[in-house]
Design a protein around this motif. Structure first.
Motif, PDB file in Angstrom:
ATOM      1  N   THR A  91       0.849  -1.190   0.000  1.00 17.98           N
ATOM      2  CA  THR A  91       0.000   0.000   0.000  1.00 17.98           C
ATOM      3  C   THR A  91       0.883   1.238   0.000  1.00 17.98           C
ATOM      4  O   THR A  91       1.786   1.371   0.842  1.00 17.98           O
ATOM      5  N   VAL A  92       0.659   2.114  -0.974  1.00 17.89           N
ATOM      6  CA  VAL A  92       1.417   3.354  -1.098  1.00 17.89           C
ATOM      7  C   VAL A  92       0.473   4.528  -0.915  1.00 17.89           C
ATOM      8  O   VAL A  92      -0.550   4.622  -1.606  1.00 17.89           O
ATOM      9  N   ASP A  93       0.810   5.410   0.017  1.00 16.97           N
ATOM     10  CA  ASP A  93       0.028   6.635   0.209  1.00 16.97           C
ATOM     11  C   ASP A  93       0.620   7.726  -0.677  1.00 16.97           C
ATOM     12  O   ASP A  93       1.541   8.455  -0.278  1.00 16.97           O
ATOM     13  N   TRP A  94       0.112   7.804  -1.904  1.00 18.31           N
ATOM     14  CA  TRP A  94       0.570   8.857  -2.804  1.00 18.31           C
ATOM     15  C   TRP A  94       0.022  10.201  -2.331  1.00 18.31           C
ATOM     16  O   TRP A  94      -1.088  10.272  -1.809  1.00 18.31           O
ATOM     17  N   PRO A  95       0.764  11.299  -2.493  1.00 21.02           N
ATOM     18  CA  PRO A  95       0.324  12.595  -1.955  1.00 21.02           C
ATOM     19  C   PRO A  95      -0.993  13.062  -2.557  1.00 21.02           C
ATOM     20  O   PRO A  95      -1.197  12.961  -3.769  1.00 21.02           O
ATOM     21  N   ALA A  96      -1.883  13.568  -1.710  1.00 22.60           N
ATOM     22  CA  ALA A  96      -3.123  14.164  -2.186  1.00 22.60           C
ATOM     23  C   ALA A  96      -2.817  15.494  -2.864  1.00 22.60           C
ATOM     24  O   ALA A  96      -1.735  16.073  -2.694  1.00 22.60           O
ATOM     25  N   THR A  97      -3.772  16.006  -3.640  1.00 24.18           N
ATOM     26  CA  THR A  97      -3.537  17.232  -4.402  1.00 24.18           C
ATOM     27  C   THR A  97      -3.250  18.439  -3.516  1.00 24.18           C
ATOM     28  O   THR A  97      -2.629  19.403  -3.956  1.00 24.18           O
ATOM     29  N   ASN A  98      -3.709  18.400  -2.264  1.00 25.41           N
ATOM     30  CA  ASN A  98      -3.443  19.524  -1.349  1.00 25.41           C
ATOM     31  C   ASN A  98      -2.198  19.297  -0.502  1.00 25.41           C
ATOM     32  O   ASN A  98      -1.896  20.088   0.393  1.00 25.41           O
ATOM     33  N   ASP A  99      -1.474  18.225  -0.759  1.00 29.84           N
ATOM     34  CA  ASP A  99      -0.240  17.926  -0.024  1.00 29.84           C
ATOM     35  C   ASP A  99       0.904  18.740  -0.622  1.00 29.84           C
ATOM     36  O   ASP A  99       1.040  18.815  -1.846  1.00 29.84           O
ATOM     37  N   PRO A 100       1.770  19.378   0.200  1.00 27.73           N
ATOM     38  CA  PRO A 100       2.892  20.168  -0.339  1.00 27.73           C
ATOM     39  C   PRO A 100       3.832  19.350  -1.231  1.00 27.73           C
ATOM     40  O   PRO A 100       4.508  19.912  -2.105  1.00 27.73           O
TER      41      PRO A 100
END
Length: 540
Positions: A91-100
């Protein structure tokens, strides 16, 4: 009188023949019983220890690129090709669009798997693995159509086997295969098998994505001298520039050429006329089964390039691009689409998209005409046209020096191996003008831009008769031989060797060879124009 090529099968060990009678195409069905060498099983994830990072056997190392990643063993999953229950679950937590840290630029994270020491890639056919996305617990990529992509790499030295292959939006196992033969001169000693998960562009991943990975295997070729690849024969495309999407696993490979010079802008500051016209003529194109495949023309100013004009991702990397795309629709019609972007390096946010349809399909001449910088006409082969206006400030970004690019792109894995042929191109009204019917590859007009696979671009000669193809592995086969009499024996020199410089062997998709049979090549080999010709591969 044209030579007829007749399809037959030779039963002599170590050789296979193909040919053609009349206009009927026949596939070769002869196959030898073969013994196979042992595959290299990298990991089938038979137990939990196989997914411990740093544990041997198992994952030698992992590079998470600062992402939050969890890795476990799932005893309840098993890919169809795996004899052992169990799979690696990531499982990879790719950055959300509001993540820096969110970016649409290339981002990958990688696992390096132990191969029990050094191996020689030339001893194996393909790097294979199975991956399934846990769609219930995963978020689709930015464009909502897939789950990003994967890469397959071997280490020490670091060489790509598959640079990019999309993970489709499906809840089943997906099989990936990268052919070692496509590595060319990079084949040799390596160690470690590396699988990378990729996020980029419209395939940018956001939020969590979960993957099962299983059955990492290097398949082995048949034992020496037992492989007998069957030859297939097909009518060659019309004369012209042929671009084959030949790079294995290259979903978005660009098979393109670029103009040798850069004074082809429509901008009236340098153009010889107030109207500048760019035309491309398509002579061959895949059928409706290959939607997504596109022919393309790019107009790209040097000022907007992030590197040199020789860039196999030139349309993506450059900040300012005007493009014409032509693709076939499921009903056999074709759509030509003009679009452009400005100030968008390593991205593609269009400023304008305009399309027109040609009911008869993609073949024929497609034209873009610019008048007084901003007034544009897109014309299809049936003379259907649409007029539109582009922003004057945007048009000013396309001043000379400006290069023109011409070629094609598969856009789907199922389209890899397909090709198109251009029988003409012209630009008029610019500071420099020229037209080309692609009877030869004229280096005064063009340079081969394709870093994806330069052999995938060649000129199909006016006397090109047929394409011969056969699958790899084909180790030991040195050339194509021909005869006009099947009672002739190759060992006595009665079969004619066709010069490799004339036929050429193109590796298509990493798993198939292609060579072009020209009438002049056959005539030169025989010393006369034979009535019938039979072809074969041969090794001792």
């Amino acid at each position: 009188m044209n030579t007829k090529f007749v399809n037959r099968v030779s039963q002599i060990p170590g050789r296979l023949a193909a040919a053609m009678t009349g206009v009927a195409l026949l596939a070769l069905l002869f196959a030898a019983k073969v013994a196979t060498a042992q595959p290299l099983v990298v990991d089938t994830f038979a137990d939990a220890s196989s997914v411990d990072v740093g544990n041997v056997p198992g994952i030698d190392w992992a590079n998470y690129r600062g992402l939050n990643v969890t890795v476990t063993w799932d005893p309840n999953q098993q890919s169809p090709g795996n004899p052992n229950p169990g799979a690696m679950y990531v499982t990879v937590d790719w950055p959300a669009t509001n993540d820096p840290s969110y970016t649409t630029s290339w981002t990958d994270m990688q696992f390096g798997f132990d191969t029990s020491g050094v191996f020689d890639t030339s001893n194996y056919i393909a790097f294979q693995c199975d991956i399934m996305v846990d769609v219930t617990n995963s978020s689709l990529a930015l464009d909502g159509s897939d789950y990003g992509a994967i890469e397959l790499i071997v280490n020490n030295s670091w060489d790509n086997v598959v640079g990019w292959a999309q993970l489709l939006n499906t809840n089943g196992w997906q099989h990936f295969s990268g052919y070692f033969s496509a590595m060319g001169s990079a084949q040799g000693d390596h160690s470690q098998a590396i699988i990378g998960l990729i996020s980029q562009g419209t395939d940018t991943l956001t939020n969590a994505v979960s993957y099962w990975i299983d059955n990492i295997v290097f398949t082995a070729p048949p034992t020496a001298n037992t492989n007998q690849p069957p030859i297939a024969i097909a009518t060659a495309p019309p004369p012209g520039l042929t671009c084959i999407c030949s790079q294995p696993g290259g979903t978005y490979q660009r098979q393109v050429i670029e103009t040798a010079n850069s004074d082809y802008s429509w901008n009236t500051a340098t153009a010889a006329s107030n109207t500048t016209t760019y035309s491309m003529t398509i002579a061959a194109f895949p059928g409706p089964a290959y939607t997504g495949f596109e022919d393309q023309m790019f107009l790209i100013p040097l000022a907007g390039m992030t590197g040199t004009p020789q860039d196999d991702d030139i349309d993506w990397d450059s900040s300012d691009v005007a493009a014409l795309y032509v693709g076939v629709n499921s009903d056999g019609s074709a759509t030509g689409t003009f679009q452009y972007k400005v100030g968008q390096p390593s991205s593609w946010t269009t400023s304008l998209v305009v399309s027109t349809t040609n009911v008869a399909g993609p073949l024929g001449t497609w034209t873009i005409a610019f008048n007084d910088n901003t007034n544009v006409t897109l014309t299809a082969p049936d003379k259907t046209s649409t007029n539109f206006v582009i922003n004057a400030n945007d048009a000013s970004d396309f001043a000379d020096p400006l290069y023109v690019y011409l070629g094609d792109q598969p856009n789907q894995n199922a389209n890899i191996g397909q090709s198109s042929t251009f029988s003409g191109f012209s630009v008029t009204g610019a500071a420099s003008s020229f037209s080309d019917n692609f009877a030869t590859f004229n280096t005064n007009n063009w340079a081969n831009d394709t870093a994806s696979d330069e052999l995938g671009i060649f000129v199909n000669a006016p006397d090109a008769k047929y394409w011969l193809t056969w699958p790899t592995p084909d180790a030991g086969f040195t050339n194509v031989f021909a005869t006009d009499n099947l009672t002739n024996q190759i060992a006595t020199g009665q079969w004619m060797s066709l010069p490799s410089a004339s036929t050429g062997w193109v590796l298509v998709g990493g798993n198939e060879r292609l060579t072009v049979i020209n009438q002049s090549t056959v005539n030169a080999a025989f010393g006369y124009q034979p009535t019938n010709v039979f072809f074969e591969l041969y090794h001792n």
